[in-house]
Write a protein that holds these residues in place. Structure first.
Motif, PDB file in Angstrom:
ATOM      1  N   ASN A  45       0.841  -1.195   0.000  1.00 49.03           N
ATOM      2  CA  ASN A  45       0.000   0.000   0.000  1.00 49.03           C
ATOM      3  C   ASN A  45       0.878   1.247   0.000  1.00 49.03           C
ATOM      4  O   ASN A  45       2.102   1.164  -0.112  1.00 49.03           O
ATOM      5  CB  ASN A  45      -0.979  -0.014   1.183  1.00 49.03           C
ATOM      6  CG  ASN A  45      -0.307   0.127   2.528  1.00 49.03           C
ATOM      7  OD1 ASN A  45       0.867   0.441   2.632  1.00 49.03           O
ATOM      8  ND2 ASN A  45      -1.064  -0.112   3.585  1.00 49.03           N
ATOM      9  N   GLU A  46       0.244   2.403   0.145  1.00 48.64           N
ATOM     10  CA  GLU A  46       0.966   3.675   0.084  1.00 48.64           C
ATOM     11  C   GLU A  46       1.965   3.861   1.221  1.00 48.64           C
ATOM     12  O   GLU A  46       2.844   4.708   1.145  1.00 48.64           O
ATOM     13  CB  GLU A  46      -0.027   4.844   0.053  1.00 48.64           C
ATOM     14  CG  GLU A  46      -0.914   4.950   1.282  1.00 48.64           C
ATOM     15  CD  GLU A  46      -2.172   4.084   1.246  1.00 48.64           C
ATOM     16  OE1 GLU A  46      -2.990   4.228   2.160  1.00 48.64           O
ATOM     17  OE2 GLU A  46      -2.336   3.263   0.324  1.00 48.64           O
ATOM     18  N   HIS A  47       1.859   3.038   2.275  1.00 42.90           N
ATOM     19  CA  HIS A  47       2.772   3.112   3.412  1.00 42.90           C
ATOM     20  C   HIS A  47       3.829   2.007   3.388  1.00 42.90           C
ATOM     21  O   HIS A  47       4.561   1.824   4.351  1.00 42.90           O
ATOM     22  CB  HIS A  47       1.993   3.044   4.728  1.00 42.90           C
ATOM     23  CG  HIS A  47       0.936   4.085   4.838  1.00 42.90           C
ATOM     24  ND1 HIS A  47       1.203   5.429   4.958  1.00 42.90           N
ATOM     25  CD2 HIS A  47      -0.418   3.979   4.813  1.00 42.90           C
ATOM     26  CE1 HIS A  47       0.077   6.104   5.006  1.00 42.90           C
ATOM     27  NE2 HIS A  47      -0.920   5.243   4.918  1.00 42.90           N
TER      28      HIS A  47
END
Length: 83
Positions: free
Chosen positions: A74-76
């Motif tokens: 994911n974006e993290h």
């Protein structure tokens, strides 16, 4: 798009969860989109009853066990299940 009192109430409750509770408690979903967004999308598309059932099915799979679902970062940079 579905309508009715069940859909309207669901939109308010899930919206409250997404805007108030999640920022305080932190995101916990292993899926993208999140289980709350998935449930809201299903309720909007299929109506309250079927959308609620689909959301419950998604929540039953919301755990850290290995599944056959594809996983993506994911974006993290965290590994999430993609449904």
């Amino acid at each position: 798009q579905a309508s009715g009192p069940g859909v309207a109430i669901s939109q308010v409750l899930i919206g409250f969860h997404q805007t108030v509770i999640t920022p305080i408690d932190g995101p916990r979903s292993h899926f993208r989109p999140s289980s709350s967004q998935y449930t809201l999308d299903a309720i909007n598309k299929y109506g309250f009853f079927r959308g609620f059932i689909l959301g419950c099915d998604r929540l039953l799979r919301e755990n850290e066990e290995e599944w056959i679902y594809p996983k993506r970062l994911n974006e993290h940079g965290e590994l999430t299940k993609w449904d």
